[in-house]
Scaffold this active site. Structure first.
Site, mmCIF file in Angstrom:
data_model
loop_
_atom_site.group_PDB
_atom_site.id
_atom_site.type_symbol
_atom_site.label_atom_id
_atom_site.label_comp_id
_atom_site.label_asym_id
_atom_site.label_seq_id
_atom_site.Cartn_x
_atom_site.Cartn_y
_atom_site.Cartn_z
ATOM 1 N N ASN A 117 -0.349 0.284 -16.867
ATOM 2 C CA ASN A 117 0.046 -0.290 -15.585
ATOM 3 C C ASN A 117 1.227 0.471 -15.009
ATOM 4 O O ASN A 117 2.078 0.971 -15.735
ATOM 5 C CB ASN A 117 0.379 -1.787 -15.743
ATOM 6 C CG ASN A 117 1.841 -2.033 -16.022
ATOM 7 O OD1 ASN A 117 2.675 -2.061 -15.113
ATOM 8 N ND2 ASN A 117 2.165 -2.208 -17.317
ATOM 9 N N PHE A 154 7.203 -3.782 -10.601
ATOM 10 C CA PHE A 154 7.922 -5.035 -10.295
ATOM 11 C C PHE A 154 7.474 -5.622 -8.951
ATOM 12 O O PHE A 154 8.292 -6.052 -8.130
ATOM 13 C CB PHE A 154 9.437 -4.811 -10.273
ATOM 14 C CG PHE A 154 10.099 -4.614 -11.603
ATOM 15 C CD1 PHE A 154 9.416 -4.807 -12.800
ATOM 16 C CD2 PHE A 154 11.433 -4.220 -11.670
ATOM 17 C CE1 PHE A 154 10.044 -4.618 -14.030
ATOM 18 C CE2 PHE A 154 12.076 -4.038 -12.898
ATOM 19 C CZ PHE A 154 11.368 -4.231 -14.066
ATOM 20 N N SER A 186 11.179 -1.209 -18.138
ATOM 21 C CA SER A 186 9.942 -0.863 -17.437
ATOM 22 C C SER A 186 9.967 0.626 -17.101
ATOM 23 O O SER A 186 10.963 1.131 -16.577
ATOM 24 C CB SER A 186 9.801 -1.672 -16.148
ATOM 25 O OG SER A 186 8.723 -1.156 -15.375
ATOM 26 N N ASN A 224 8.235 1.901 -14.772
ATOM 27 C CA ASN A 224 7.662 2.019 -13.437
ATOM 28 C C ASN A 224 8.668 1.841 -12.311
ATOM 29 O O ASN A 224 8.286 1.788 -11.145
ATOM 30 C CB ASN A 224 6.520 1.018 -13.286
ATOM 31 C CG ASN A 224 5.442 1.236 -14.323
ATOM 32 O OD1 ASN A 224 5.041 2.361 -14.569
ATOM 33 N ND2 ASN A 224 5.002 0.169 -14.962
ATOM 34 N N THR A 225 9.958 1.711 -12.646
ATOM 35 C CA THR A 225 11.039 1.721 -11.659
ATOM 36 C C THR A 225 11.909 2.930 -11.965
ATOM 37 O O THR A 225 12.427 3.048 -13.085
ATOM 38 C CB THR A 225 11.860 0.423 -11.718
ATOM 39 O OG1 THR A 225 11.018 -0.682 -11.365
ATOM 40 C CG2 THR A 225 13.037 0.481 -10.757
ATOM 41 N N LYS A 248 15.107 -6.696 -22.948
ATOM 42 C CA LYS A 248 13.794 -6.138 -23.286
ATOM 43 C C LYS A 248 13.901 -4.619 -23.327
ATOM 44 O O LYS A 248 14.357 -3.984 -22.369
ATOM 45 C CB LYS A 248 12.744 -6.571 -22.272
ATOM 46 C CG LYS A 248 11.320 -6.210 -22.693
ATOM 47 C CD LYS A 248 10.285 -6.964 -21.875
ATOM 48 C CE LYS A 248 8.892 -6.757 -22.431
ATOM 49 N NZ LYS A 248 7.890 -7.588 -21.707
ATOM 50 N N ASN A 274 8.545 -3.225 -24.759
ATOM 51 C CA ASN A 274 7.809 -3.044 -23.522
ATOM 52 C C ASN A 274 6.696 -2.005 -23.741
ATOM 53 O O ASN A 274 6.361 -1.685 -24.882
ATOM 54 C CB ASN A 274 8.784 -2.599 -22.414
ATOM 55 C CG ASN A 274 8.378 -3.083 -21.033
ATOM 56 O OD1 ASN A 274 7.198 -3.076 -20.693
ATOM 57 N ND2 ASN A 274 9.352 -3.479 -20.234
#
Length: 346
Positions: free
Chosen positions: A114, A118, A181, A183-184, A223, A252
């Site tokens: 993925n 966010f 994450s 993805n940021t 996390k 994660n």
């Protein structure tokens, strides 16, 4: 409800024929309808009680953040039997996330990739959903997971986390700081020792003020990623207790593609979850437990697709586990399977 559990293997081929994010939305909508008809359980699945960060859990199997980003389905998901749930990640302001498509299945590896970014409706909508749910009033333990907006410069990241903490604090049983994450942009740089120490210092001071104001101390967890090296894990194990952080969620998603090379969708950008993360998360859990000792609460996440995998997380040093990708591949019966496995031999 048992019929719903049993139906999932029959429904999965049809769901897997759909675009993954569409299937996700439809599944949550169907679960919500089942709940609205009164067909979900009202209490967690019976299992062995667990104490986690000072919280009394009916069982040690939780829902990982990411499945219900906006808290739109808290009561329906609570009916699956979890001992605790975590929702979010929520950012201070609404954001659409990354462009579609951004969620990909790798069935041969029982994995997902993925790059959601966010995507969420922001704090106001999130908290309205939390307040309207009945999960906590019925005794459920609810964690709220906070992050930073994508357009907030990384040097201002603490501002977003402090705003999120202040907003969710009165409504949370615990709060998770998501700094892992992939993805940021630049978010994982906050896991560096100096950056993490400064962020935790500010969050710890803010939590002290909030505890005095609200008359209750809400536990904080962080996390972390599975891609950390041993020195980074050791630094985290030392920093979290120093700053009064109560727990760590390990782990994660991973940026590694070593376990899925050559598979369809393996080249997609984003975080890889599911079976390929299982051993990576166990490595992090084992190292954290050795370095941090017994006081730090550890929640094990990554590659849990049956009860044995949940038990492996506990054996490695975790106090409780969370599920996400395994639910996509195994369905809601996975919750009961894991609860049963953790009720034996602890």
């Amino acid at each position: 409800m048992s019929a719903f559990f049993q139906a999932y293997p029959l429904l999965r081929p049809a769901l897997f024929a759909l675009e993954p994010e569409t299937a996700h939305t439809l599944t949550l909508s169907a679960l919500q309808r089942v709940h609205d008809l009164g067909l979900t359980r009202r209490t967690p699945a019976p299992g062995r009680p667990v104490e986690l960060m000072g919280l009394a859990l009916a069982n040690g199997v939780g829902l990982a953040a990411g499945l219900d980003k906006n808290g739109s389905h808290i009561d329906a998901l609570g009916g699956l039997g979890f001992g605790f749930m975590e929702i979010g990640t929520v950012t201070p302001r609404p954001q659409s996330g990354n462009p579609l498509p951004r969620l990909f299945r790798l069935p041969r590896a029982e994995a997902l990739i993925n790059r959601m970014g966010f995507n969420n409706e922001g704090l106001d909508a999130f908290l309205a959903n939390v307040r309207s749910s009945r999960y906590r009033a019925r005794g459920g333990i609810l964690g709220l997971n906070i992050g930073k907006n994508a357009d907030t410069p990384i040097e201002k990241a603490a501002d977003d986390y402090l705003a999120g903490l202040a907003a969710v604090y009165p409504h949370a049983d615990y709060v998770t700081i998501n700094i892992s994450s992939p993805n940021t942009k630049n978010l994982r740089s906050l896991q560096g020792a100096d950056e993490l120490s400064e962020l935790l210092r500010q969050l710890g001071e803010a939590r002290d003020d909030l505890a005095a104001r609200h008359g209750r101390r809400v536990p904080l967890a962080v996390k972390i990623a599975p891609d950390l090296d041993e020195s980074q894990i050791d630094a985290i194990a030392e920093l979290l207790p120093r700053h009064g952080i109560d727990g760590v969620i390990a782990t994660n998603t991973t940026l590694s593609r070593a376990a899925v090379q050559g598979l369809p969708n393996a080249g997609e950008a984003g975080g890889l979850s599911g079976t390929p993360v299982r051993e990576m998360s166990l490595r992090v859990i084992e190292r954290l437990r050795r370095r941090a000792g017994p006081a730090l609460a550890i929640i094990g996440v990554g590659g849990i697709l049956d009860g044995r995998h949940a038990a492996d997380k506990i054996a490695a040093g975790a106090d409780a586990v969370q599920l996400y990708t395994g639910l996509i591949y195994r369905g809601p019966a996975l919750v009961g399977d894991c609860v049963a496995a953790l009720s034996v031999g602890r």
